[in-house]
Design a protein around this motif. Structure first.
Motif, PDB file in Angstrom:
ATOM      1  N   PRO A   4     -12.487 -11.403   8.620  1.00 55.76           N
ATOM      2  CA  PRO A   4     -10.988 -11.871   7.672  1.00 55.76           C
ATOM      3  C   PRO A   4     -10.845 -10.325   6.776  1.00 55.76           C
ATOM      4  O   PRO A   4     -11.593  -9.757   6.555  1.00 55.76           O
ATOM      5  CB  PRO A   4     -11.357 -13.199   7.113  1.00 55.76           C
ATOM      6  N   LYS A   5      -9.396 -10.547   6.527  1.00 52.77           N
ATOM      7  CA  LYS A   5      -8.730  -9.435   5.833  1.00 52.77           C
ATOM      8  C   LYS A   5      -9.526  -9.148   4.306  1.00 52.77           C
ATOM      9  O   LYS A   5      -9.738  -7.864   4.065  1.00 52.77           O
ATOM     10  CB  LYS A   5      -7.302 -10.025   5.259  1.00 52.77           C
ATOM     11  N   GLU A   6     -10.124 -10.265   3.977  1.00 52.03           N
ATOM     12  CA  GLU A   6     -10.681 -10.004   2.492  1.00 52.03           C
ATOM     13  C   GLU A   6     -11.826  -9.188   2.776  1.00 52.03           C
ATOM     14  O   GLU A   6     -12.348  -8.176   2.226  1.00 52.03           O
ATOM     15  CB  GLU A   6     -11.274 -11.359   1.711  1.00 52.03           C
ATOM     16  N   SER A   7     -12.589  -9.466   3.915  1.00 54.99           N
ATOM     17  CA  SER A   7     -13.944  -8.661   4.312  1.00 54.99           C
ATOM     18  C   SER A   7     -13.558  -7.219   4.625  1.00 54.99           C
ATOM     19  O   SER A   7     -14.178  -6.200   4.241  1.00 54.99           O
ATOM     20  CB  SER A   7     -14.895  -9.520   5.136  1.00 54.99           C
ATOM     21  N   ALA A   8     -12.538  -7.236   5.519  1.00 55.30           N
ATOM     22  CA  ALA A   8     -12.157  -5.997   5.906  1.00 55.30           C
ATOM     23  C   ALA A   8     -11.780  -4.840   5.061  1.00 55.30           C
ATOM     24  O   ALA A   8     -11.537  -3.765   5.468  1.00 55.30           O
ATOM     25  CB  ALA A   8     -11.111  -6.058   7.131  1.00 55.30           C
ATOM     26  N   GLN A   9     -11.655  -5.421   3.696  1.00 49.25           N
ATOM     27  CA  GLN A   9     -11.372  -4.399   2.639  1.00 49.25           C
ATOM     28  C   GLN A   9     -12.556  -3.252   2.357  1.00 49.25           C
ATOM     29  O   GLN A   9     -12.408  -2.257   1.818  1.00 49.25           O
ATOM     30  CB  GLN A   9     -11.315  -5.284   1.161  1.00 49.25           C
ATOM     31  N   LEU A  10     -13.914  -3.844   3.030  1.00 48.40           N
ATOM     32  CA  LEU A  10     -14.785  -2.762   2.956  1.00 48.40           C
ATOM     33  C   LEU A  10     -14.409  -1.435   3.764  1.00 48.40           C
ATOM     34  O   LEU A  10     -14.896  -0.443   3.534  1.00 48.40           O
ATOM     35  CB  LEU A  10     -15.959  -3.258   3.910  1.00 48.40           C
ATOM     36  N   GLU A  11     -13.348  -1.607   4.815  1.00 50.94           N
ATOM     37  CA  GLU A  11     -13.030  -0.400   5.440  1.00 50.94           C
ATOM     38  C   GLU A  11     -11.799   0.038   4.592  1.00 50.94           C
ATOM     39  O   GLU A  11     -11.330   1.226   4.554  1.00 50.94           O
ATOM     40  CB  GLU A  11     -12.794  -0.795   6.977  1.00 50.94           C
ATOM     41  N   ALA A  12     -10.508  -0.931   4.426  1.00 46.83           N
ATOM     42  CA  ALA A  12      -9.325  -0.657   3.891  1.00 46.83           C
ATOM     43  C   ALA A  12      -9.420  -0.096   2.654  1.00 46.83           C
ATOM     44  O   ALA A  12      -8.352   0.650   2.312  1.00 46.83           O
ATOM     45  CB  ALA A  12      -8.566  -1.791   4.181  1.00 46.83           C
ATOM     46  N   SER A  13     -10.222  -0.271   1.840  1.00 48.78           N
ATOM     47  CA  SER A  13     -10.081   0.363   0.335  1.00 48.78           C
ATOM     48  C   SER A  13     -11.589   0.910  -0.086  1.00 48.78           C
ATOM     49  O   SER A  13     -12.655   0.336   0.006  1.00 48.78           O
ATOM     50  CB  SER A  13      -9.765  -0.744  -0.740  1.00 48.78           C
ATOM     51  N   LYS A  14     -11.543   2.243  -0.235  1.00 46.70           N
ATOM     52  CA  LYS A  14     -12.911   3.151  -0.399  1.00 46.70           C
ATOM     53  C   LYS A  14     -13.583   2.447  -1.773  1.00 46.70           C
ATOM     54  O   LYS A  14     -14.558   2.596  -2.272  1.00 46.70           O
ATOM     55  CB  LYS A  14     -12.549   4.368  -0.536  1.00 46.70           C
ATOM     56  N   GLU A  15     -12.252   2.223  -2.779  1.00 48.39           N
ATOM     57  CA  GLU A  15     -13.065   1.740  -3.909  1.00 48.39           C
ATOM     58  C   GLU A  15     -13.477   0.373  -3.943  1.00 48.39           C
ATOM     59  O   GLU A  15     -14.727   0.369  -4.660  1.00 48.39           O
ATOM     60  CB  GLU A  15     -11.481   1.788  -4.814  1.00 48.39           C
ATOM     61  N   PHE A  16     -13.053  -0.375  -3.211  1.00 49.47           N
ATOM     62  CA  PHE A  16     -13.618  -1.701  -2.978  1.00 49.47           C
ATOM     63  C   PHE A  16     -15.035  -1.712  -2.477  1.00 49.47           C
ATOM     64  O   PHE A  16     -15.844  -2.121  -2.854  1.00 49.47           O
ATOM     65  CB  PHE A  16     -12.622  -2.659  -2.067  1.00 49.47           C
ATOM     66  N   ALA A  17     -15.188  -0.843  -1.367  1.00 44.11           N
ATOM     67  CA  ALA A  17     -16.200  -0.539  -0.839  1.00 44.11           C
ATOM     68  C   ALA A  17     -17.508   0.116  -1.690  1.00 44.11           C
ATOM     69  O   ALA A  17     -18.591  -0.421  -1.925  1.00 44.11           O
ATOM     70  CB  ALA A  17     -16.293   0.542   0.478  1.00 44.11           C
ATOM     71  N   LYS A  18     -16.885   0.974  -2.713  1.00 39.30           N
ATOM     72  CA  LYS A  18     -17.706   1.815  -3.673  1.00 39.30           C
ATOM     73  C   LYS A  18     -18.356   0.754  -4.540  1.00 39.30           C
ATOM     74  O   LYS A  18     -19.472   0.589  -4.732  1.00 39.30           O
ATOM     75  CB  LYS A  18     -17.191   2.774  -4.044  1.00 39.30           C
ATOM     76  N   GLU A  19     -17.319  -0.270  -5.005  1.00 36.41           N
ATOM     77  CA  GLU A  19     -17.758  -1.184  -6.070  1.00 36.41           C
ATOM     78  C   GLU A  19     -18.892  -2.170  -5.241  1.00 36.41           C
ATOM     79  O   GLU A  19     -19.771  -2.521  -6.078  1.00 36.41           O
ATOM     80  CB  GLU A  19     -16.434  -1.993  -6.631  1.00 36.41           C
ATOM     81  N   PHE A  20     -18.677  -2.559  -3.993  1.00 39.27           N
ATOM     82  CA  PHE A  20     -19.550  -3.406  -3.496  1.00 39.27           C
ATOM     83  C   PHE A  20     -20.877  -2.892  -3.392  1.00 39.27           C
ATOM     84  O   PHE A  20     -21.883  -3.421  -3.773  1.00 39.27           O
ATOM     85  CB  PHE A  20     -18.925  -3.897  -2.101  1.00 39.27           C
ATOM     86  N   LEU A  21     -20.789  -1.518  -2.932  1.00 44.20           N
ATOM     87  CA  LEU A  21     -21.917  -0.786  -2.842  1.00 44.20           C
ATOM     88  C   LEU A  21     -23.010  -0.826  -4.149  1.00 44.20           C
ATOM     89  O   LEU A  21     -24.074  -1.047  -4.339  1.00 44.20           O
ATOM     90  CB  LEU A  21     -22.046   0.615  -2.326  1.00 44.20           C
ATOM     91  N   VAL A  22     -22.257  -0.583  -5.113  1.00 43.30           N
ATOM     92  CA  VAL A  22     -22.895  -0.497  -6.465  1.00 43.30           C
ATOM     93  C   VAL A  22     -23.298  -1.818  -6.873  1.00 43.30           C
ATOM     94  O   VAL A  22     -24.602  -1.631  -7.533  1.00 43.30           O
ATOM     95  CB  VAL A  22     -21.877   0.411  -7.546  1.00 43.30           C
ATOM     96  N   ARG A  23     -22.518  -2.645  -6.879  1.00 48.26           N
ATOM     97  CA  ARG A  23     -22.916  -3.833  -7.442  1.00 48.26           C
ATOM     98  C   ARG A  23     -24.066  -4.631  -6.633  1.00 48.26           C
ATOM     99  O   ARG A  23     -24.966  -5.223  -7.087  1.00 48.26           O
ATOM    100  CB  ARG A  23     -21.788  -5.160  -6.860  1.00 48.26           C
TER     101      ARG A  23
END
Ligand code: AMP
Ligand code: GLY
Length: 417
Positions: free
Chosen positions: A93-112
């Motif tokens: 779904p869209k919420e999880s696909a932010q991992l690709e659509a937003s580099k900032e979202f992905a970076k924060e997820f990785l760091v967290r």
């Protein structure tokens, strides 16, 4: 079983072929598809996401497979709409696909989640970006949004960094958005693909793509001029490290943070001297990595994806060949800056121990094939050794031609010897 694949490129041609070869003879459909895909999957009468969903419901589609990323984040999101209407979907779904659509979202997820990745700062203006770079070069600048593969610049010096920042913040070439200023990593790159079903996963055959247009990794970045895939691409120890430090914490993070995921997740990694680090996530298979990997997949991919979309990871349904697979892309004149359509393609009637997937072709009035896009064809061959796969793939690529054809001669060779 009735399966609809969403997308139209070489990756989707490879996915549709692999699904078609699954036991049980699934009935295949593709949207928007291409002339070549329509030889094995029927076209769909839809013109957007809403009408696609309505079509799937009225045609009792059993499974929707998302090939391409854009539909995952468009409007309400392809998977979100499928879930709402009770259609099993292989793709998040869209919420999880932010991992690709937003580099900032992905970076924060990785760091967290404590997953190794390059250090980065999010910036909202040219001055902020310059301050974050702090005169340290090389640096990597990433536009925080979908930018058709043009949103990342590895900048060796201030001149190139300022040119990219000018494009983003002054010319607004990609529209509004921030820029991540990221430490520059070094090392070989590898693409890892995991099929994720909630808290479980299965790692497919690792691959590596060749992004630059010209031999020797020279020239501009492209969507990918070729790929090589093999279990032997990374050592068993390295794959274990990738699994422990990257795949497991990613899957755990998705579950902990309430980000549902059933589909392929692509980990773009760099094997740095300090260990593997994540460069990017993509919420889909790679293109052209998919064309290299699919011929190595045995078993029932259709059943695997259907079970996955319904919440069951059926490892028993697929297995992977041990050998090597090499994919050579044939691109049209002008690619990647532009592309040329309408050049007649000859040699496609040849057959042998190789596969040809269509990325950008169409049927012309004489019922022959012609170019229709930048990346035109993907020629794929396998072998017990890398050398054998390389020789077979390049020999097979020699059989096909069209005016203005561009291809690399070092796919599967460069970065190994
Ligand atoms: P991406 O669009 O994030 O895949 O980035 C495109 C390419 O830029 C990657 O395949 C890498 O070759 C390069 N790249 C991205 N991030 C970094 C980094 N932190 N350090 C060095 N190269 C990078
Ligand atoms: N091969 C790179 C990609 O699919 O994004």
């Amino acid at each position: 079983m009735k399966i609809l694949v969403v997308g139209k490129g070489g990756r989707e041609h490879a996915l549709v072929r692999a699904l078609a070869e699954s036991p049980g003879n699934p009935e295949l459909f593709c949207f928007p598809g291409s002339d070549a895909i329509f030889e094995i999957a029927k076209p769909v009468a839809a013109d957007g996401l809403e009408s696609l969903i309505a079509w799937m419901k009225s045609n009792a589609i059993d499974l929707c497979v998302a090939g391409e990323e854009s539909y995952l984040v468009k409007g309400e999101g392809l998977a979100n709409l499928c879930i709402k209407h009770g259609i099993p979907c292989w793709g998040p779904p869209k919420e999880s696909a932010q991992l690709e659509a937003s580099k900032e979202f992905a970076k924060e997820f990785l760091v967290r989640n404590g997953i190794p990745t390059a250090r980065a700062t999010a910036t909202a203006s040219l001055d902020e970006a310059r301050a974050a770079i702090g005169g340290k070069y090389p640096t990597v600048l990433k536009f925080d949004g979908l930018a058709a593969g043009k949103g990342v610049a590895v900048c060796p010096d201030e001149i190139s960094a300022l040119a990219f920042l000018d494009e983003v913040f002054t010319q607004r070439r990609f529209g509004p958005g921030r820029v991540l200023v990221e430490d520059c990593l070094t090392g070989p790159e590898v693409s890892i693909f995991a099929a994720i079903v909630d808290e479980r996963y299965l790692i497919f055959t690792p691959a590596r793509d060749y992004k630059r247009a010209l031999d020797g990794d020279l020239g501009p970045n492209t969507g990918g001029m070729g790929a090589v895939a093999s279990r032997q691409l990374v050592s068993i120890e390295m794959l274990e490290l990738i699994e422990e430090e990257i795949v497991i914490p990613t899957v755990a993070g998705l579950n902990r943070e309430g980000l549902p995921y059933r589909g392929f997740l692509y980990f773009g990694l760099m094997l740095t001297p300090d260990g593997p680090q994540v460069i990017e996530y993509n919420c889909r298979f790679g293109d052209p990595e998919c064309q290299a990997v699919m011929p190595l997949v045995n078993g029932d991919l259709a059943g695997f994806c259907l079970a996955g979309a319904n919440g069951e990871l059926r490892r028993d349904l697929v297995s992977f060949d041990d050998g090597w697979s090499v994919c050579v892309i044939l691109a049209s004149a002008g690619y990647p800056e532009s592309s040329r359509s309408g050049d007649p393609i000859s040699g496609l009637e040849n057959s042998g121990d190789f596969r040809v997937y269509h990325a950008g072709t169409r049927k012309n009035a004489a019922a022959g094939w012609e170019t229709h896009g930048g990346r035109v064809l993907a020629v794929v061959a396998g072998g017990g050794t890398r050398q054998e796969a390389v020789a077979k793939a390049h020999a097979a690529a020699d059989l096909t031609s069209f005016p203005g054809l561009q291809r690399r001669r070092d796919i599967g060779i460069l970065n190994f010897d």
